[in-house]
Design a protein around this motif. Structure first.
Motif, PDB file in Angstrom:
ATOM      1  N   LYS A 364       0.819  -1.232   0.000  1.00 46.89           N
ATOM      2  CA  LYS A 364       0.000   0.000   0.000  1.00 46.89           C
ATOM      3  C   LYS A 364       0.840   1.263   0.000  1.00 46.89           C
ATOM      4  N   GLN A 367       1.105   3.384  -3.380  1.00 50.63           N
ATOM      5  CA  GLN A 367       0.054   4.206  -3.979  1.00 50.63           C
ATOM      6  C   GLN A 367       0.601   5.598  -4.301  1.00 50.63           C
ATOM      7  N   SER A 401      -3.096  -1.838  -4.850  1.00 55.60           N
ATOM      8  CA  SER A 401      -2.126  -1.042  -4.107  1.00 55.60           C
ATOM      9  C   SER A 401      -1.668   0.170  -4.894  1.00 55.60           C
ATOM     10  N   ASN A 403      -3.234   1.453  -7.520  1.00 53.07           N
ATOM     11  CA  ASN A 403      -4.451   2.225  -7.803  1.00 53.07           C
ATOM     12  C   ASN A 403      -4.287   3.088  -9.053  1.00 53.07           C
TER      13      ASN A 403
END
Length: 450
Positions: A364, A367, A401, A403
């Motif tokens: 994450k 991102q 993750s 995006n």
């Protein structure tokens, strides 16, 4: 002096072995596997082990010291034998400190930029024929070896890695150097297998700051909030010298930095590199190089190996490779390329290769890292996940993750290579970011695409 290296094939380890061999020490070493270029370089100096593996017979009482690399395990038979014999065992950063006790130690630390900054400093010193001891983490143009040690030089310049020192010394390497002069370029969470939280990771830089000698000098990036917090709240009696991105312009794909003599063209680009340059300038000034002499030398600096290194170029196409792999490095690199080549579209190919990048909890953090490019590709090897004994990562998790709309994810090296060779690169920049090799891709082959 007789020295035996356990895990001699590592990047820093083999360079240290060669440096000590050149000083006249008797060097032996062992490893279970040695990749290129370490293998060929060790062979050139007669230091390549005749047989791969760990053998107790390599460790005898007539050794003066043993230097232990991080690749070895704590139950390594040679290590256990050295302990049984009561031999002095060093990690390589511990040995470098012992070697440099009577020198002025200059240590370059930070989550990103430390190799480039160290390379800039060494380039400037060599240009002005100022000899210094050093250890740097990448090959530099004009330098045969990444480690150089003497008994006579006053300074030693060390790249200060925050990863662990050895299997039996779990301190970050840069905690061992006790610098007289230091630099912190930035702090962005990395190595989560060792530092499970960002607070724990940042604390290592606070310890580094406290390790400076009394009255020492800290040069630091005032545009990084975490660096500012660490340095400016330190209770250590040190002198503080902040730096920031210098003024610059970009004209026809060339970056010009503002100097007292007017704009000066550079061979490197990107705000991250300009920050690095500003930090390197402060360090060189503390080592006796004045500002004008620094600029004269830095104009010819082409960059450290694998740091925004230009693989190929034509009028309509450019191909770069870069060591970027952590989120902050990826974002800085892609932004630099986008700003430098506004008239071209950017195809960025990132390999997730490290322990941190393949950890589904850390994903994450990526991102926004690839938001600046026109087309984004991520490659990872499920086999690498298994080797690192991590929980399986799915293509869907990666897409979520990052995006990014239309993100391509490859897990097969052949399919990734086929994609590259079937993609038009006209009016484009191909940016390859990895600390690995995309499952065995020979990047030299890509030059035919230009």
């Amino acid at each position: 002096m007789r020295i035996h290296f356990i895990a001699i094939g590592g990047s820093a380890m083999h360079n240290l072995a060669i440096a000590l061999h050149k000083k006249g020490y008797e060097i032996t070493g062992s490893d279970d596997i040695i990749h290129e270029p370490s293998s060929s370089r060790l062979k050139t100096f007669g230091l390549l082990p005749k047989k791969f593996g760990w053998f107790e017979g390599n460790v005898t009482t007539d050794l003066d010291i043993v230097i232990l690399g991080m690749h070895a395990k704590s139950d390594n038979p040679e290590l256990l034998r050295a302990k049984d014999l009561g031999l002095k065992i060093y990690s390589y950063p511990e040995f470098l400190y012992e070697h440099s006790r009577m020198k002025t130690r200059v240590v370059i630390g930070g989550s990103h930029g430390k190799t480039t900054i160290t390379s800039m400093i060494l380039h400037v010193l060599k240009y002005h024929e100022v000899d210094t001891d050093y250890m740097v983490g990448a090959q530099i143009e004009g330098f045969e070896n990444m480690v150089h040690l003497t008994d006579s030089n006053d300074f030693i310049v060390l790249e200060g890695d925050e990863y662990l020192s050895s299997p039996i010394d779990m301190r970050p390497k840069f905690h061992l150097y006790k610098p007289n002069i230091a630099l912190l370029s930035g702090i962005a969470w990395d190595h989560i297998n060792v530092f499970p939280t960002f607070e724990n990771y940042r604390e290592q830089f606070a310890i580094f700051t406290e390790s400076l000698t009394n009255g020492g000098i800290m040069v630091y990036n005032e545009e990084d909030d975490n660096v500012v917090k660490v340095v400016e709240t330190s209770q250590n009696s040190i002198k503080r010298y902040p730096y920031s991105t210098p003024d610059y312009s970009i004209v026809d794909g060339v970056t010009y930095i503002d100097t007292s003599d007017g704009p000066m063209p550079l061979q490197v680009f990107g705000e991250h590199n300009l920050q690095n340059l500003a930090g390197a300038k402060w360090i060189c000034q503390h080592m006796g190089i004045d500002e004008d002499d620094f600029y004269e030398a830095i104009e010819s600096f082409k960059g450290a190996n694998k740091r925004l290194e230009k693989l190929a170029e034509s009028r309509k196409t450019l191909i770069f490779k870069d060591f970027a792999h952590s989120p902050s490095k990826v974002k800085a690199t892609t932004l630099a390329v986008k700003n430098q080549y506004k008239s071209k579209s950017i195809l960025a190919c990132l390999e997730l290769h490290t322990y941190s990048s393949l950890n589904k909890e850390f994903l994450k953090e990526y991102q926004g890292a690839l938001d600046e490019v026109d087309e984004a590709v991520v490659f990872y090897s499920p086999e690498a996940v298994k080797i690192k004994r991590l929980e399986e990562v799915s293509v869907e998790q990666i897409k979520k993750s990052f995006n990014i709309k239309n993100l391509r994810v490859f897990t097969n090296p052949k399919e990734f290579k086929s994609f590259l060779f079937s993609t038009s690169l006209e009016d484009r920049v191909l940016l390859l970011m990895s600390s690995g090799n995309y499952g065995g891709l020979n990047l030299e082959e890509l030059k035919v695409l230009v």
